[in-house]
Structures are given as C-alpha cells and as structure tokens.
Design an enzyme around this catalytic site. Sequence first.
Site, mmCIF file in Angstrom:
data_model
loop_
_atom_site.group_PDB
_atom_site.id
_atom_site.type_symbol
_atom_site.label_atom_id
_atom_site.label_comp_id
_atom_site.label_asym_id
_atom_site.label_seq_id
_atom_site.Cartn_x
_atom_site.Cartn_y
_atom_site.Cartn_z
ATOM 1 N N LYS A 107 0.854 -0.934 0.571
ATOM 2 C CA LYS A 107 0.031 0.191 0.310
ATOM 3 C C LYS A 107 1.062 1.039 0.120
ATOM 4 O O LYS A 107 0.558 2.320 -0.525
ATOM 5 C CB LYS A 107 -0.633 -0.308 1.302
ATOM 6 C CG LYS A 107 -2.370 -0.720 1.118
ATOM 7 C CD LYS A 107 -3.158 -0.903 2.377
ATOM 8 C CE LYS A 107 -4.188 -2.326 1.764
ATOM 9 N NZ LYS A 107 -3.744 -3.291 1.858
HETATM 10 C C1 LIG Z 1 -4.742 -4.283 1.115
HETATM 11 C C2 LIG Z 1 -3.522 -5.932 1.019
HETATM 12 C C3 LIG Z 1 -4.253 -6.880 0.212
HETATM 13 C C4 LIG Z 1 -6.095 -6.266 -0.427
HETATM 14 O O1 LIG Z 1 -5.006 -5.759 -1.494
HETATM 15 P P1 LIG Z 1 -6.725 -5.989 -2.612
HETATM 16 O O2 LIG Z 1 -6.419 -3.822 -3.231
HETATM 17 O O3 LIG Z 1 -7.153 -4.769 -1.465
HETATM 18 O O4 LIG Z 1 -7.846 -6.487 -2.793
HETATM 19 C C5 LIG Z 1 -3.389 -7.438 0.329
HETATM 20 N N1 LIG Z 1 -2.375 -7.673 1.007
HETATM 21 C C6 LIG Z 1 -2.145 -7.171 1.954
HETATM 22 C C7 LIG Z 1 -1.272 -7.515 2.714
HETATM 23 C C8 LIG Z 1 -2.692 -6.160 2.276
HETATM 24 O O5 LIG Z 1 -2.493 -4.746 2.440
#
Ligand SMILES: *Cc1c(COP(=O)(O)O)cnc(C)c1O
Length: 434
Positions: A107
């Site tokens: 993220k």
């Molecule tokens: C947010 C997140 C996801 C999921 O991603 P999306 O875009 O919401 O599908 C998967 N793995 C981790 C570690 C995350 O922080």
Amino acid sequence: MQYYSLNNQSPPVSFREATIKGQASDKGLYFPTSIPKLDRDLIDNLSNTPDAEIAYRVIKPYVGDTIVDAELYRIAAESIDFPIPLVKVTDRASSLELFHGPTLAFKDVGARFMSRCLGQFVKSGDKKLTVLVATSGDTGGAVANGFFDIPGINVVILYPSGKVSSVQEKQLTTLGKNIHAIEVNGTFDQCQQLVKRAFADTKLNDAIFLTSANSINVARWLPQQFYYFFALKQWNDQTTMPIVSVPSGNFGNICAGILARASGLPIKHFIASCNANDTVPRFLSTGIYNPVESVSTLSNAMDVAEPSNFIRILEIYHQQLDDLKEVVSSYSFSDQETIHMIQRLFSEYNYLADPHGAIGYLGLEKWLADHPTDKGIFLETAHPVKFPDAIKRAINQDVPIPESLNGLLLADKESIKMEPDYNELSSHLQHLAK
Ligand SMILES: *Cc1c(COP(=O)(O)O)cnc(C)c1O
C-alpha cells in the site's frame, strides 16, 4: 482524462477533482472515460526503461495536465523509490515482492502517490485538508508514512485499540507532526462507522475540508498498475506470457493489473486469490453475487465481504461476466491451507511468505496444476514480520526483524484515546484542523 461516476448520477470530473473528492456525490466510484493504449515501444522495451520512466508514462494519460510534467515525474519516481524485485521461487513460480517500501506492505506505492498529488492540489487551494481514515492495520501505516510532513494536509487515523499488531501500531502512532492517531476503545467496524458518519455530517464538512485515503480514490488505485509493468520488465521468458496471482481483499490491486492488461501489457490470465471471504470466487462460479458477513482470518488485510473495487473490474468488461471469466479466475483458501503453504514454501523452497503471499501462491499453484505449460507470478504483498504469530505457527521460528524497524520499535507511541462516540470524534476533528 475525465472520470465518470459508476452510479451515473454525477457529472464527469478531472483527475484533480476525483482525487480531492475521493468518491462522487452520488456515492459512485470514479472510472476513467477511456482506457489508454500504451506505446508498443514502451511495452517492447520495458527491460531497458528505468522504473521511474515506466511509472511516469503509465500514469501520465490518467493525470493529463492537472499536474505539470516535471512534478508528475518526480511524484511517480518518489512513489517507487525502493526495490520491487521478482524472485524465483520454483521452476514455474516467481514472487513479486511488494513489501520493500517504508511500511513493508504494497500500500506504500498508492499512499505515496496519492499524498503527493493531493499536496500539489492543495498548494493551489487555501483551505487546509484533513485526510480521515479508519484502519485494521496496513492502510494506516502507509497513509501516515505517505502523508507525513506534506504541507496543507492533516491526517487523522482511527484504529481499534489492541487489535493491530505492534509493528502496525508503531507505524501510525510515532511520526507526530501532521499525523494524528486516534485509538478507539472498540472494533475496526466501529472505527469505520465513525469515519462514515463524519463524511456524511454536512455541518462538520462545512466547518472543515475532509477527504478519505482509501483504495476507492483513483490516486491510490491507478498507480498500482506499476507493479505489473515492473513484473513484466523482470520476466525473462520470451515465449510464455505469465499468469499473475493477486491476493485480493478490496480488489483494488488486481483491478489495476487488469487495467494494465487492457492497456496492452501482455499478461495471459489473472487469479484473484482470496481467503475464506469468498464473495468473488462464489460469484464467478455461480453467477450470483451474494456477500455474507466478513470473517476474521490470518490474512486480515483481505477480510472483506463486499470488495468495493469489483464493480470497476466489471466495468472494464462492460459488465459482461463471460468476458471477465476468460481473463480472471478466483479461488478461496482456508487458514489451515495458508499455514500449511507458509510451512511448505519455507521447507521445500526456502522462501518465507506472509499469509497474504501464501494465498497468492496457493492460487497460482492451483492454476498451474491444470495448465502444465504455464508459468506465473504471485504478488507478495506484505513482509512476514508484520504477521509474526502466523509465521511462528507455521515454521516454529521467529521472523528476524529487519534493521529498518529497529528505530521504529523503540520510538514512543502517541495517540488520542477515545470511546466509540461520534460527538467526541467530531470535536477532535475540529480541534485538530485548526
Ligand atoms: C490491502 C492488502 C491486500 C488486499 O489488496 P486489495 O487491493 O484490497 O485487494 C492484500 N495483502 C495485503 C498485505 C494488504 O495490505
């Protein structure tokens, strides 16, 4: 580029306005009016194009002239100024490691890109902007880090007391300056409800300028396309197009990958790999969209029952489920399968995956078993150190703490404690915005 609301009840807006507003007034998600086709020349020469230039050229059509070129180049470069390596795990599977950013989860890229875009946009405005977000763990750290010290922007992060891991808590409570953590004596759902109420409170929104930083914001969603270009840049097999497995919760990341493919990136097929929250796998197999209450799992960043971005994936395929199914498959895996896979990847291939990455690998392996000539990539979305309990359970060892975390773990936590009470939140928000 203009963006229209998927509810079709609000006028189209520019990238600038879509980023500032987050969501259209009719509560729809913004979607680009057209999907740009990339230069053949870029796709054919990924391996000798610098990452920053790839990022800039991919995002430029989406941003248009709302940010001047030199600034956009700098923003794109800063969003990805850490390694994103493709690591070979088995003969047929490689891991795209997205956890080398400052908060050790993928993220970071979206949060860094969005914060810098907003920083540009508020420069030309006069009101101070408050970014308000609720977190169950990873989002808060990435947003805190991404927005730290950006002039004109105040950040308020709500998190449930005692329900995030210690690394995650330190990431959102130790920065200070414009980053404020509110520790709510309640659950993540209660934090989320308080945030929703604040966005719906017209009196509050007249007093302060509020926006959200979750993955429905186009400036957090679109830069996630970069990962897929970097994966292909490092994909050395000239004769096979990769299968890409994406551990999915809110479906923002995989949706960005599908968009990149629609722009011309050669990816053969996507796997949306899910935990027990299996709304999408059930939908793809039955044609019935029937979300049920979300359940808690070891891969908690994917504990989402109603993935907000799935509607965007459908839009790429003009709401035609059959067309979507030619490109995307989706599987669900249990916690037990997750633990077992962490253990197997470690003992058989000497690869330590976090619970989300393990689910990514499970999805890829399932596909490869039925398609013996295919090869693929799974996205490893978080560093295992963020999930020490699951790792300990799987391999009976502690995860070594990366050096970059030492300072963080020693830093002092600072939070505003409160009960899940809306009036209290509203008064904190007004006070912090001064
Ligand atoms: C947010 C997140 C996801 C999921 O991603 P999306 O875009 O919401 O599908 C998967 N793995 C981790 C570690 C995350 O922080």
